[in-house]
Design an enzyme around this catalytic site. Sequence first.
Site, PDB file in Angstrom:
ATOM      1  N   GLY A  55       0.894  -1.134   0.169  1.00 29.08           N
ATOM      2  CA  GLY A  55      -0.015   0.065  -0.031  1.00 29.08           C
ATOM      3  C   GLY A  55       0.772   1.166   0.128  1.00 29.08           C
ATOM      4  N   CYS A  82       5.593  -6.141   1.704  1.00 26.83           N
ATOM      5  CA  CYS A  82       5.789  -4.480   1.577  1.00 26.83           C
ATOM      6  C   CYS A  82       4.961  -3.867   2.748  1.00 26.83           C
ATOM      7  CB  CYS A  82       5.467  -3.966   0.160  1.00 26.83           C
ATOM      8  SG  CYS A  82       6.207  -2.452  -0.010  1.00 26.83           S
ATOM      9  N   TYR A  83       4.170  -3.100   2.386  1.00 29.29           N
ATOM     10  CA  TYR A  83       3.400  -2.127   3.524  1.00 29.29           C
ATOM     11  C   TYR A  83       2.804  -3.093   4.556  1.00 29.29           C
ATOM     12  CZ  TYR A  83      -0.039   0.533   6.009  1.00 29.29           C
ATOM     13  OH  TYR A  83      -1.029   0.765   6.964  1.00 29.29           O
ATOM     14  N   HIS A 169       8.389  -7.844  -3.137  1.00 29.69           N
ATOM     15  CA  HIS A 169       7.185  -8.120  -3.892  1.00 29.69           C
ATOM     16  C   HIS A 169       7.422  -9.646  -4.615  1.00 29.69           C
ATOM     17  CE1 HIS A 169       4.648  -4.627  -3.282  1.00 29.69           C
ATOM     18  NE2 HIS A 169       5.977  -3.890  -3.321  1.00 29.69           N
ATOM     19  N   GLU A 171       5.221 -11.236  -5.934  1.00 29.79           N
ATOM     20  CA  GLU A 171       4.168 -11.451  -6.845  1.00 29.79           C
ATOM     21  C   GLU A 171       4.627 -10.989  -8.349  1.00 29.79           C
ATOM     22  OE1 GLU A 171       4.258  -9.142  -4.525  1.00 29.79           O
ATOM     23  OE2 GLU A 171       3.063  -7.270  -4.909  1.00 29.79           O
ATOM     24  N   ASP A 227     -16.572 -12.520 -22.169  1.00 28.66           N
ATOM     25  CA  ASP A 227     -17.229 -12.688 -21.115  1.00 28.66           C
ATOM     26  C   ASP A 227     -18.881 -13.329 -21.324  1.00 28.66           C
ATOM     27  OD1 ASP A 227     -14.852 -11.804 -19.972  1.00 28.66           O
ATOM     28  OD2 ASP A 227     -15.788  -9.814 -19.397  1.00 28.66           O
ATOM     29  N   LYS A 367      -9.977 -12.450 -15.947  1.00 28.71           N
ATOM     30  CA  LYS A 367      -9.973 -12.810 -17.360  1.00 28.71           C
ATOM     31  C   LYS A 367      -9.516 -13.970 -17.778  1.00 28.71           C
ATOM     32  CE  LYS A 367     -11.680 -10.565 -21.022  1.00 28.71           C
ATOM     33  NZ  LYS A 367     -12.904  -9.880 -20.873  1.00 28.71           N
TER      34      LYS A 367
END
Length: 511
Positions: A55, A82-83, A169, A171, A227, A367
Amino acid sequence: MKEKILVLDFGGQYNQLIARRVREHHVYAEIKPYNKVSVDEIKAEGYKGIIFTGGPNSVYESTSPRCDAEILNIGVPILGICYGSQLMAYLAGGEVGSAENSSEYGKTDLEVSENVLFKDIPTKSVCWMSHTDFIKNAPEGFDVIATTAKCPVASMCDSKRNLYGVQFHPEVTHTEYGKQMLYNFLFEVCKCSGDWKMENFVENSIEEYSKKLSGKKVLLALSGGVDSSVAAVLLHKAIGKNLTCVFVDHGLLRKDEGDFVERTFGEQFGMNLIRVNAEDRFLDKLKGVTDPEKKRKIIGEEFIRVFEDEAKKIGKVDVLVQGTIYPDVIESGKGDSAVIKSHHNVGGLPDVISFDEIVEPLRDLFKDEVRETGTKLGIPYELVWRQPFPGPGLAVRIIGEITKEKLDTLREADAIFREEIANAKLEKETNQYFAVLTDLRSVGVMGDARTYGYTVALRAVTTDDFMTAEWTRLPYEALEKASSRITNEVKDITRVVYDITSKPPATVEWE
Ligand code: XMP
């Protein structure tokens, strides 16, 4: 109880990415804003683990997002990123500091100790950092398990309570072993089994909806986009002819697209499909209109009117299906209120037709998961991997007034461009590509004669999320081929230009 991980969102830019990375390991992850879920609710949900996201704030600001410190004691493993790791340190009584010279941004050398979080990861590797604040002193009960040159606590853990924090991070792909770290957290720490698989999703959904919607009259607005197509096929497999799909062809589609949709869903899948050919209605309403916003408004409104007329013929329906997907549902840090998709072809529909219930079969999927589901359902590749196409269709790609002639001209040019991209096998190199008919005319020469025709602009962009985009560096050969074919084969076009503007400052579409 469904196995799942909670991604507690503190406003970081990577929160969706974190959830997607968890799901790539076949573990279901859901994102909730930090202030919208209490510790009791978290306990009741039975999560296997929690991830605190990053964040932009500093933990000591009075307005910084915080959660109840009690969360550290409920016996659910937590990974703070992180945050999120700074917050964990702060809540557990550690010290977070801020110093200009402690900030790190980008690829950073990391050194890790032996720990379950770093199982099968070398002692030295590269991680991705983006921070100013840092953990100065790990809280009592925590061990420091990784460092960088500037970070005394690049990672920490309290193995008794299964609490882990990483300043970097994991990710993002720049963290060399980030995927393995998340794997270790999920499977070694949280003891997940990895049961989130699209095959299961398809099977379970079909079973669920065949029971839930048995004997009900179900209506779906099919646009031919990914979709709504996937939602349609999924529900068709569950309830067959009780599903009616209405496909409004507004005449603003690309070359042969309407027929393709009709063939695929009507013939190939044998769905109960109503195609409404409403080209005249739309063109009539758009006559003389040049303002982009007016065009959009007219198309949106007319779409609803057409659908309404069709719905009247069908009569009362029990259930309306929407192709809402997970990114439509989550609003980072703001609350998870269900947003009815503002896509032109479903937005507003609930107001004009009468139904008892809305069903959103894809509301948990990202998606890429929707695409995987589509593939599992046997939907053709061209449809599952279809590039995005704006609701108002070619109307936002014709500058100035829209006429049938201009639409046909653009359809031809656009089809040639797409064909050449396919011939050069560039489809995966660009995320969206199309032709735009400008209202600029210019002089040309053909044979010995002077010509005077339209200028077509070609646009191709590279992007992850369409919020920002780079213009794609298409090879000159492909552009040359497209340009030469367009000017030769399409009447009324004398000039082809390539749009080399990124977003921002330009948008992807021209209108
Ligand atoms: P812009 O032009 O805003 O486009 O940079 C970003 C992405 O959104 C698509 N787009 C739309 N999609 N209805 C839609 O369903 C719309 O009115 C609309 N306008 C733009 C655009 O094609 C691109 O992928």
